[in-house]
Design a protein around this motif. Structure first.
Motif, PDB file in Angstrom:
ATOM      1  N   ILE A  69      52.102  35.856  34.069  1.00 59.36           N
ATOM      2  CA  ILE A  69      51.279  35.628  35.250  1.00 59.36           C
ATOM      3  C   ILE A  69      49.814  35.480  34.834  1.00 59.36           C
ATOM      4  CG2 ILE A  69      52.838  36.934  36.754  1.00 59.36           C
ATOM      5  CD1 ILE A  69      50.788  39.243  36.633  1.00 59.36           C
ATOM      6  N   SER A  70      49.002  34.971  35.744  1.00 58.58           N
ATOM      7  CA  SER A  70      47.557  34.927  35.520  1.00 58.58           C
ATOM      8  C   SER A  70      46.854  35.124  36.857  1.00 58.58           C
ATOM      9  CB  SER A  70      47.141  33.602  34.872  1.00 58.58           C
ATOM     10  OG  SER A  70      47.477  32.511  35.692  1.00 58.58           O
ATOM     11  N   PHE A  71      45.645  35.642  36.788  1.00 59.31           N
ATOM     12  CA  PHE A  71      44.854  35.839  38.000  1.00 59.31           C
ATOM     13  C   PHE A  71      43.391  36.043  37.615  1.00 59.31           C
ATOM     14  CE2 PHE A  71      46.662  39.925  36.715  1.00 59.31           C
ATOM     15  CZ  PHE A  71      45.561  40.765  36.670  1.00 59.31           C
ATOM     16  N   TYR A  72      42.523  35.812  38.560  1.00 61.14           N
ATOM     17  CA  TYR A  72      41.100  36.083  38.355  1.00 61.14           C
ATOM     18  C   TYR A  72      40.456  36.376  39.701  1.00 61.14           C
ATOM     19  CZ  TYR A  72      39.657  31.610  40.377  1.00 61.14           C
ATOM     20  OH  TYR A  72      39.439  30.572  41.244  1.00 61.14           O
ATOM     21  N   ARG A  73      39.323  37.042  39.651  1.00 61.83           N
ATOM     22  CA  ARG A  73      38.540  37.256  40.872  1.00 61.83           C
ATOM     23  C   ARG A  73      37.108  37.584  40.495  1.00 61.83           C
ATOM     24  NH1 ARG A  73      41.014  41.131  45.166  1.00 61.83           N
ATOM     25  NH2 ARG A  73      41.956  39.162  45.868  1.00 61.83           N
ATOM     26  N   ARG A 122      45.933  39.222  27.747  1.00 60.09           N
ATOM     27  CA  ARG A 122      44.524  39.110  27.366  1.00 60.09           C
ATOM     28  C   ARG A 122      43.710  39.144  28.650  1.00 60.09           C
ATOM     29  NH1 ARG A 122      44.764  34.529  25.302  1.00 60.09           N
ATOM     30  NH2 ARG A 122      45.255  35.128  23.176  1.00 60.09           N
ATOM     31  N   ILE A 123      42.904  40.192  28.804  1.00 59.09           N
ATOM     32  CA  ILE A 123      42.174  40.415  30.048  1.00 59.09           C
ATOM     33  C   ILE A 123      40.702  40.624  29.732  1.00 59.09           C
ATOM     34  CG2 ILE A 123      41.919  41.913  32.081  1.00 59.09           C
ATOM     35  CD1 ILE A 123      45.153  42.076  30.122  1.00 59.09           C
ATOM     36  N   TYR A 124      39.843  39.960  30.503  1.00 58.98           N
ATOM     37  CA  TYR A 124      38.399  40.142  30.374  1.00 58.98           C
ATOM     38  C   TYR A 124      37.872  40.777  31.655  1.00 58.98           C
ATOM     39  CZ  TYR A 124      38.931  36.848  26.516  1.00 58.98           C
ATOM     40  OH  TYR A 124      39.334  36.226  25.352  1.00 58.98           O
ATOM     41  N   VAL A 125      37.075  41.837  31.470  1.00 55.41           N
ATOM     42  CA  VAL A 125      36.469  42.551  32.588  1.00 55.41           C
ATOM     43  C   VAL A 125      34.954  42.486  32.426  1.00 55.41           C
ATOM     44  CG1 VAL A 125      36.205  44.799  33.712  1.00 55.41           C
ATOM     45  CG2 VAL A 125      38.446  44.102  32.842  1.00 55.41           C
ATOM     46  N   ALA A 126      34.258  42.232  33.515  1.00 54.62           N
ATOM     47  CA  ALA A 126      32.796  42.175  33.497  1.00 54.62           C
ATOM     48  C   ALA A 126      32.282  42.704  34.830  1.00 54.62           C
ATOM     49  CB  ALA A 126      32.310  40.749  33.268  1.00 54.62           C
ATOM     50  N   ARG A 127      30.981  42.878  34.931  1.00 53.38           N
ATOM     51  CA  ARG A 127      30.401  43.303  36.206  1.00 53.38           C
ATOM     52  C   ARG A 127      30.686  42.304  37.311  1.00 53.38           C
ATOM     53  NH1 ARG A 127      27.299  47.694  36.199  1.00 53.38           N
ATOM     54  NH2 ARG A 127      26.524  48.480  34.198  1.00 53.38           N
ATOM     55  N   GLU A 128      30.913  41.044  36.912  1.00 52.69           N
ATOM     56  CA  GLU A 128      31.136  40.000  37.914  1.00 52.69           C
ATOM     57  C   GLU A 128      32.597  39.850  38.306  1.00 52.69           C
ATOM     58  OE1 GLU A 128      29.825  36.275  36.357  1.00 52.69           O
ATOM     59  OE2 GLU A 128      31.560  36.043  35.025  1.00 52.69           O
ATOM     60  N   GLY A 129      33.543  40.559  37.620  1.00 57.32           N
ATOM     61  CA  GLY A 129      34.935  40.435  38.023  1.00 57.32           C
ATOM     62  C   GLY A 129      35.933  40.596  36.896  1.00 57.32           C
ATOM     63  N   ILE A 130      37.098  39.965  37.068  1.00 59.68           N
ATOM     64  CA  ILE A 130      38.197  40.088  36.108  1.00 59.68           C
ATOM     65  C   ILE A 130      38.893  38.744  35.954  1.00 59.68           C
ATOM     66  CG2 ILE A 130      39.813  40.816  37.942  1.00 59.68           C
ATOM     67  CD1 ILE A 130      41.197  42.591  35.817  1.00 59.68           C
ATOM     68  N   ASN A 131      39.357  38.468  34.726  1.00 57.76           N
ATOM     69  CA  ASN A 131      40.090  37.244  34.407  1.00 57.76           C
ATOM     70  C   ASN A 131      41.244  37.648  33.497  1.00 57.76           C
ATOM     71  OD1 ASN A 131      40.877  34.601  34.024  1.00 57.76           O
ATOM     72  ND2 ASN A 131      39.209  34.078  32.633  1.00 57.76           N
ATOM     73  N   GLN A 159      42.847  44.081  45.399  1.00 55.73           N
ATOM     74  CA  GLN A 159      43.729  43.961  46.558  1.00 55.73           C
ATOM     75  C   GLN A 159      44.008  42.502  46.913  1.00 55.73           C
ATOM     76  OE1 GLN A 159      42.031  46.189  49.811  1.00 55.73           O
ATOM     77  NE2 GLN A 159      42.882  48.136  49.118  1.00 55.73           N
ATOM     78  N   GLU A 160      45.286  42.248  47.276  1.00 58.42           N
ATOM     79  CA  GLU A 160      45.720  40.908  47.705  1.00 58.42           C
ATOM     80  C   GLU A 160      45.294  39.826  46.712  1.00 58.42           C
ATOM     81  OE1 GLU A 160      44.490  40.235  51.707  1.00 58.42           O
ATOM     82  OE2 GLU A 160      45.468  42.042  52.456  1.00 58.42           O
ATOM     83  N   MET A 161      45.455  40.144  45.453  1.00 58.11           N
ATOM     84  CA  MET A 161      45.089  39.206  44.388  1.00 58.11           C
ATOM     85  C   MET A 161      46.036  38.006  44.373  1.00 58.11           C
ATOM     86  SD  MET A 161      43.097  38.553  41.773  1.00 58.11           S
ATOM     87  CE  MET A 161      42.360  40.103  41.227  1.00 58.11           C
ATOM     88  N   PRO A 162      45.524  36.779  44.422  1.00 57.94           N
ATOM     89  CA  PRO A 162      46.391  35.603  44.269  1.00 57.94           C
ATOM     90  C   PRO A 162      46.945  35.552  42.837  1.00 57.94           C
ATOM     91  CG  PRO A 162      44.280  35.014  45.266  1.00 57.94           C
ATOM     92  CD  PRO A 162      44.133  36.407  44.723  1.00 57.94           C
ATOM     93  N   PRO A 216      30.233  40.190  28.987  1.00 55.74           N
ATOM     94  CA  PRO A 216      29.133  39.932  29.919  1.00 55.74           C
ATOM     95  C   PRO A 216      29.590  39.103  31.125  1.00 55.74           C
ATOM     96  CG  PRO A 216      28.435  39.532  27.663  1.00 55.74           C
ATOM     97  CD  PRO A 216      29.920  39.722  27.626  1.00 55.74           C
ATOM     98  N   LYS A 217      30.569  38.184  30.887  1.00 56.28           N
ATOM     99  CA  LYS A 217      31.105  37.341  31.946  1.00 56.28           C
ATOM    100  C   LYS A 217      32.608  37.191  31.755  1.00 56.28           C
ATOM    101  CE  LYS A 217      26.993  34.478  32.709  1.00 56.28           C
ATOM    102  NZ  LYS A 217      26.536  33.086  32.960  1.00 56.28           N
ATOM    103  N   ILE A 218      33.306  36.850  32.839  1.00 56.82           N
ATOM    104  CA  ILE A 218      34.759  36.687  32.711  1.00 56.82           C
ATOM    105  C   ILE A 218      35.115  35.309  32.152  1.00 56.82           C
ATOM    106  CG2 ILE A 218      35.291  38.380  34.484  1.00 56.82           C
ATOM    107  CD1 ILE A 218      35.809  36.101  36.436  1.00 56.82           C
ATOM    108  N   VAL A 219      34.175  34.375  32.156  1.00 52.82           N
ATOM    109  CA  VAL A 219      34.305  33.093  31.469  1.00 52.82           C
ATOM    110  C   VAL A 219      33.014  32.882  30.689  1.00 52.82           C
ATOM    111  CG1 VAL A 219      34.506  30.594  31.697  1.00 52.82           C
ATOM    112  CG2 VAL A 219      35.821  32.076  33.211  1.00 52.82           C
ATOM    113  N   ALA A 220      33.133  32.555  29.409  1.00 51.07           N
ATOM    114  CA  ALA A 220      31.938  32.366  28.573  1.00 51.07           C
ATOM    115  C   ALA A 220      31.311  31.016  28.899  1.00 51.07           C
ATOM    116  CB  ALA A 220      32.311  32.453  27.095  1.00 51.07           C
ATOM    117  N   ASP A 221      30.517  30.974  29.985  1.00 51.23           N
ATOM    118  CA  ASP A 221      29.959  29.705  30.432  1.00 51.23           C
ATOM    119  C   ASP A 221      28.545  29.456  29.923  1.00 51.23           C
ATOM    120  OD1 ASP A 221      28.300  31.262  32.141  1.00 51.23           O
ATOM    121  OD2 ASP A 221      29.821  31.205  33.703  1.00 51.23           O
ATOM    122  N   GLY A 222      27.868  30.501  29.424  1.00 47.05           N
ATOM    123  CA  GLY A 222      26.522  30.322  28.895  1.00 47.05           C
ATOM    124  C   GLY A 222      25.483  29.967  29.936  1.00 47.05           C
TER     125      GLY A 222
END
Length: 349
Positions: A26-30, A56-65, A89-92, A113-119
């Protein structure tokens, strides 16, 4: 209390292949405010480790991926435990299209620092002003309209093996590089309707906000990404407008969506869409290799790498120096297009 993996890769893979139960990928993000990412990470690790989850899970102040492999018999309880956390809750949830249960062999949760390394500088634009979310059917119905631009927000090695019909696929190595390429390439098209897509939707959240910040008027994005699209199209018995394979960031490296092979072996040019990493760890470049070339080169990308892999230990420093002279910092020698062009003759694109 265990907070990190304690076993080596070989032992973990052996255990995975000895399992007698099924797993679900599975995969999810928020994007959600997490005040203490480290504590949140440690709580998740304890809970998911006890349930024998991998991923493989990334957690940051802005969320989770997250991309995960969950024992199928524990999936219901896993989802319920997620639902007990206000942040989750109610995660897609998105389910893998092709799932052999071997997508991950260990649990890795990292605070980033971020859930996606977007720079990107999130203070420079309104990250909440995202594009309109389109369902799979809405997206499907609009592909092929000559008035609409479809843009692939993934890296070149992802779009090389699969993409939507008629999509613009920038030759970018990173998301940060690509987002500026798209803004520049489409700077005269700001009045056009734009459809963005990526693997699961998370990259399009930032990309759509960034494009709107730069003056694009009608920005839309595929909700749930390619993964959700593939599931919905299959359920509705529609012909997929995504051709080829969807690149995924786990040990599978891809799942077929349309059944077509649109890419080629980087070494001989045969039809092939199987990614692999060069067996020579001095190189380890990600490339496409057919079974015949895999046998000929022993999983390496070149005769040079094959020779280096078999070199005596006392000679390996010489090969390290040679690789550094040719490619610079070899830690960056992974998926980059520039390195591939130098390494391979990509005339089969």
């Amino acid at each position: 209390m265990q907070l990190y993996n304690k076993y080596n890769k070989e032992e973990l893979i052996k255990r995975l292949h000895e399992e007698t139960f099924e797993r679900t990928t599975i995969s999810f993000y928020r994007y959600v405010r997490i005040d203490d990412p480290q504590s949140f990470r440690d709580e998740l690790y304890q809970e998911w480790f006890q349930s024998n989850c991998f991923g493989r899970i990334y957690v940051a102040r802005e969320g989770i991926n997250a991309q995960m492999s969950v024992p199928s018999q524990h999936l219901g309880n896993f989802l319920q435990c997620m639902n007990n956390r206000p942040e989750l809750q109610e995660m897609p949830i998105k389910y893998a299209v092709e799932d052999n249960g071997k997508s991950f062999y260990k649990l890795t949760i990292k605070v980033r620092p971020k859930i996606v390394a977007d720079g990107l500088d999130d203070q420079a634009f309104d990250v909440t002003n995202v594009g309109r979310h389109l369902s799979a059917t809405e997206f499907h119905e609009q592909i092929g309209n000559p008035e609409i631009l479809v843009v692939d927000m993934r890296n070149h090695y992802e779009s090389e093996i699969g993409h939507f019909e008629g999509a613009i696929c920038p030759e970018a190595d990173t998301f940060r590089e690509e987002i500026d390429m798209v803004v520049d390439q489409l700077k005269e098209e700001k009045e056009r309707k734009i459809l963005l897509y990526c693997t699961g939707g998370v990259r399009c959240e930032k990309a759509s906000a960034y494009l709107k910040h730069h003056g694009f008027q009608d920005v839309n994005q595929l909700h749930g990404g390619i993964i959700e699209y593939a599931q919905q199209i299959k359920r509705l018995n529609l012909k997929s407008k995504f051709v080829g394979k969807n690149f995924v960031f786990d040990d599978r490296l891809g799942e077929s969506i349309s059944g077509e092979v649109i890419a080629h072996c980087h070494q001989c040019g045969r039809k092939c869409d199987t990614h692999t990493n060069c067996t020579n760890n001095l190189c380890h470049i990600l490339f496409i290799q057919c079974p015949e070339c895999a046998a000929q080169y022993e999983g390496c990308c070149s005769d040079e790498c094959k020779t280096a892999m078999h070199a005596p230990a006392e000679e390996r420093d010489l090969y390290v120096q040679a690789f550094q002279r040719k490619f610079g910092n070899r830690k960056a020698f992974r998926k980059g297009l520039a390195q591939k062009i130098e390494q391979f003759d990509l005339r089969y694109e």
